[in-house]
Design a protein around this motif. Sequence first.
Motif, mmCIF file in Angstrom:
data_model
loop_
_atom_site.group_PDB
_atom_site.id
_atom_site.type_symbol
_atom_site.label_atom_id
_atom_site.label_comp_id
_atom_site.label_asym_id
_atom_site.label_seq_id
_atom_site.Cartn_x
_atom_site.Cartn_y
_atom_site.Cartn_z
ATOM 1 N N GLY A 29 48.303 35.331 48.610
ATOM 2 C CA GLY A 29 47.495 34.405 49.394
ATOM 3 C C GLY A 29 47.893 34.240 50.848
ATOM 4 N N ALA A 30 49.009 34.812 51.273
ATOM 5 C CA ALA A 30 49.485 34.634 52.652
ATOM 6 C C ALA A 30 48.733 35.538 53.621
ATOM 7 N N ARG A 31 48.797 35.197 54.901
ATOM 8 C CA ARG A 31 48.377 36.114 55.965
ATOM 9 C C ARG A 31 49.540 37.078 56.135
ATOM 10 N N LEU A 32 49.286 38.381 56.152
ATOM 11 C CA LEU A 32 50.337 39.381 56.269
ATOM 12 C C LEU A 32 50.162 40.150 57.569
ATOM 13 N N ILE A 33 51.196 40.124 58.393
ATOM 14 C CA ILE A 33 51.238 40.900 59.631
ATOM 15 C C ILE A 33 52.209 42.037 59.367
ATOM 16 N N ASP A 34 51.734 43.290 59.426
ATOM 17 C CA ASP A 34 52.593 44.412 59.031
ATOM 18 C C ASP A 34 53.406 45.010 60.169
ATOM 19 N N GLY A 35 53.191 44.579 61.401
ATOM 20 C CA GLY A 35 53.992 45.069 62.517
ATOM 21 C C GLY A 35 53.504 46.374 63.122
ATOM 22 N N THR A 36 52.388 46.909 62.636
ATOM 23 C CA THR A 36 51.881 48.185 63.162
ATOM 24 C C THR A 36 50.863 47.988 64.278
ATOM 25 N N GLY A 37 50.433 46.757 64.496
ATOM 26 C CA GLY A 37 49.379 46.490 65.460
ATOM 27 C C GLY A 37 48.015 46.367 64.807
ATOM 28 N N SER A 38 47.933 46.663 63.521
ATOM 29 C CA SER A 38 46.678 46.488 62.785
ATOM 30 C C SER A 38 46.388 44.998 62.626
ATOM 31 N N PRO A 39 45.121 44.658 62.421
ATOM 32 C CA PRO A 39 44.808 43.240 62.206
ATOM 33 C C PRO A 39 45.551 42.697 60.989
ATOM 34 N N ALA A 40 45.857 41.416 61.021
ATOM 35 C CA ALA A 40 46.528 40.757 59.897
ATOM 36 C C ALA A 40 45.658 40.858 58.649
ATOM 37 N N ILE A 41 46.297 40.915 57.498
ATOM 38 C CA ILE A 41 45.585 40.919 56.223
ATOM 39 C C ILE A 41 45.565 39.473 55.726
#
Length: 142
Positions: A29-41
Amino acid sequence: MRLNLGGLLFAVLIIGSVQAQAQTTVLRGARLIDGTGSPAIEKSVLVIEGSRIKAVGREGSVRFPKGAKIVDASGETLMPLLICLHGHLGQTVNGAEVADDAYTAENVQAQLEQYLRYGVGAVISLGTDWCMNYAPSNAPGP
């Protein structure tokens, strides 16, 4: 959606840390920022087996074992640990006052723990940190 997770370390902010064990833990359920510059999931699922991230993606697109421990991370943010490229460990007392006697192993440890609470997993400490860096014989031993 497939993400390249090679070498990414995630910090679980606010909800605490997941201890390494054989059990599978799912952060959901969290917002996930993967560090690649892609939009958050948004509404992500992150599957951890023992101490390794095994899968990540949007809810509904990631499979995990039925017996997994589910952690509701709604409203939280997951992201890779940050790196501080310019810090001065042990230079201050109480986070504000500069003091020559602030260079103690206990003070440096406390400051590193504070950085970790902020999501910073590595600190480069250069410059005026001479006491802890260049005079290890003055530092208390283990």
